[in-house]
Scaffold this motif. Sequence first.
Motif, mmCIF file in Angstrom:
data_model
loop_
_atom_site.group_PDB
_atom_site.id
_atom_site.type_symbol
_atom_site.label_atom_id
_atom_site.label_comp_id
_atom_site.label_asym_id
_atom_site.label_seq_id
_atom_site.Cartn_x
_atom_site.Cartn_y
_atom_site.Cartn_z
ATOM 1 N N UNK A 146 0.830 -1.208 0.000
ATOM 2 C CA UNK A 146 0.000 0.000 0.000
ATOM 3 C C UNK A 146 0.866 1.260 0.000
ATOM 4 N N UNK A 147 1.965 1.241 0.739
ATOM 5 C CA UNK A 147 2.867 2.392 0.767
ATOM 6 C C UNK A 147 3.535 2.602 -0.593
ATOM 7 N N UNK A 148 3.909 1.516 -1.250
ATOM 8 C CA UNK A 148 4.503 1.629 -2.590
ATOM 9 C C UNK A 148 3.505 2.270 -3.548
ATOM 10 N N UNK A 149 2.254 1.802 -3.549
ATOM 11 C CA UNK A 149 1.240 2.376 -4.447
ATOM 12 C C UNK A 149 0.981 3.844 -4.119
ATOM 13 N N UNK A 150 0.956 4.170 -2.848
ATOM 14 C CA UNK A 150 0.749 5.560 -2.440
ATOM 15 C C UNK A 150 1.892 6.445 -2.932
ATOM 16 N N UNK A 151 3.122 5.979 -2.756
ATOM 17 C CA UNK A 151 4.290 6.758 -3.194
ATOM 18 C C UNK A 151 4.334 6.902 -4.720
ATOM 19 N N UNK A 152 3.936 5.863 -5.429
ATOM 20 C CA UNK A 152 3.909 5.933 -6.895
ATOM 21 C C UNK A 152 2.891 6.963 -7.358
ATOM 22 N N UNK A 153 1.726 6.982 -6.729
ATOM 23 C CA UNK A 153 0.683 7.937 -7.116
ATOM 24 C C UNK A 153 1.041 9.376 -6.756
ATOM 25 N N UNK A 154 1.809 9.573 -5.702
ATOM 26 C CA UNK A 154 2.159 10.923 -5.262
ATOM 27 C C UNK A 154 3.406 11.487 -5.934
ATOM 28 N N UNK A 155 4.283 10.626 -6.446
ATOM 29 C CA UNK A 155 5.560 11.085 -7.000
ATOM 30 C C UNK A 155 5.706 10.668 -8.460
ATOM 31 N N UNK A 156 5.678 11.646 -9.376
ATOM 32 C CA UNK A 156 5.785 11.294 -10.802
ATOM 33 C C UNK A 156 7.136 10.676 -11.170
ATOM 34 N N UNK A 157 8.185 11.082 -10.457
ATOM 35 C CA UNK A 157 9.510 10.516 -10.752
ATOM 36 C C UNK A 157 9.552 9.025 -10.399
ATOM 37 N N UNK A 158 8.948 8.670 -9.271
ATOM 38 C CA UNK A 158 8.876 7.266 -8.874
ATOM 39 C C UNK A 158 7.973 6.485 -9.828
#
Length: 175
Positions: A146-158
């Motif tokens: 869930x944290x990975x998906x959240x970080x992907x959605x919040x950070x375009x570079x990621x």
Amino acid sequence: MRKSYPNLILALLVISTSFAVSASASIENKYKEPIERIEVYGEKPRYILKFEMEDAKKDFYDLYNKLTEDDSFKTKCEKKARLGSKIKSFGCETRFTKSSFHNITKQHIQLNTDLKHPAAALRYLSMPDISDVYSVTNTKRKAHKEDIFKQINENPELKEAFIHFAKKYTAYESK
């Protein structure tokens, strides 16, 4: 027969001279004509695709480690030699997985050394494997996803790094 040798030499001389003239003429014409485009199609070997996929995965997790707030979610990707072998294989491991594995191993050792004859018990010691770790860390792994998906959605570079990894993974798996 001796007379044919000079004729043969003369014939070879005439042929080689005419070839040199025609070759030089084609070189001159080559620069006046437009250059043709030549395309070469090839495929990368599977092992190159694997290295590219591993590099993309490592880059993704390096960037993710900078962005995540929970230290237990930080993931280390490296090549490790398997137990009893010098052959290295690539893998990524989170901190919570590694610490859980160590804790379970300590529990197994402690359980077996508490017996009356610890030396004999260590000989029959059953060490934990990844399935034991997965059963203990099930909820933590879900929170990590869930944290990975959240970080992907919040950070375009990621997100770009993840898409790059996904393309490399697909190329490797489809080969």
